[in-house]
Design an enzyme around this catalytic site. Structure first.
Site: not given
Ligand code: G3H
Length: 205
Positions: A24-25, A31, A73, A93, A158
């Site tokens: 990941r970045h 974040n 990022r 992402e 991401h």
């Molecule tokens: O939306 C950004 C996150 O990296 C994805 O996480 O699917 O658990 O909400 P999530």
């Protein structure tokens, strides 16, 4: 060391071994605020990760380009790596649609029904005006082809994107993809030798 090196290349040639690096970045400004989506830069800690990653990868002397998304990022996370860079929008992402730039608790307050629908079926839930994990499986097909056609590859992307790529490569069930553990500041190395997968997670901070 020379023998180790030779065995490694023989493995690549004879056994069709693949050496895949995924990360990941580094931690981003969003974040830190618990916000999703957007295109923020790295935090101070994220910048430190980009330096540590650069050192680590440069020492490996890999012969591969670095694939990043087109978001700041990931591009800045690869900044210190002395390899060619390829920016691909398909590595961006998951698009959170109307929920971009919000925190999860803001989403719960503003769109409680959407929030609970996603909780119930995170794989199929598609953000309004955005994407689902199921959509990502389709979006990422060309990346899986690139991996198929390369022995060594490094991808900086991401969380949701890497959950899908990692899930496909390690033959997880699709329903598991949305909850796979892909931590920040950790380089995942997969050595894939026919059916055998050796996984190493290298924590750089
Ligand atoms: O939306 C950004 C996150 O990296 C994805 O996480 O699917 O658990 O909400 P999530």
């Amino acid at each position: 060391n020379l023998i180790k090196f030779l065995i490694y290349f023989l493995n690549i040639l004879i056994c069709n071994m693949k050496n895949i690096y995924l990360t990941r970045h580094g931690e981003s400004e969003y974040n830190l605020l618990n916000k999703i989506g957007g295109n923020s830069n790295l935090s101070e800690k994220g910048k430190l990760y980009s330096k540590k990653l650069g050192n680590y990868i440069n020492n490996l002397q890999l012969n591969t380009p670095v694939y990043t998304s087109t978001l700041i990022r990931t591009i800045n996370t690869g900044k210190y790596i002395k390899l060619d860079k390829i920016e691909l929008p398909i590595l961006n992402e998951i698009n959170a649609g109307i929920c971009e730039h919000l925190t999860y608790s803001q989403i719960q307050d503003k769109y409680p029904e959407e929030y609970s629908k996603r909780k119930i079926d995170k794989l199929n839930y598609r953000y309004f005006q955005g994407e689902s994990y199921k959509d990502l499986i389709h979006r990422l097909k060309p990346i899986i082809d690139i991996i198929e056609n390369n022995d060594i590859i490094l991808i900086i992307a991401h969380q949701a994107i890497l959950r899908v790529i990692y899930g496909i490569l390690t033959h997880k069930k699709e329903s598991e993809y949305p909850n796979l553990d892909i931590q920040l500041h950790t380089l995942i190395n997969l050595e894939i030798n026919n059916e055998k997968i050796i996984e190493n997670r290298i924590k750089l901070i």
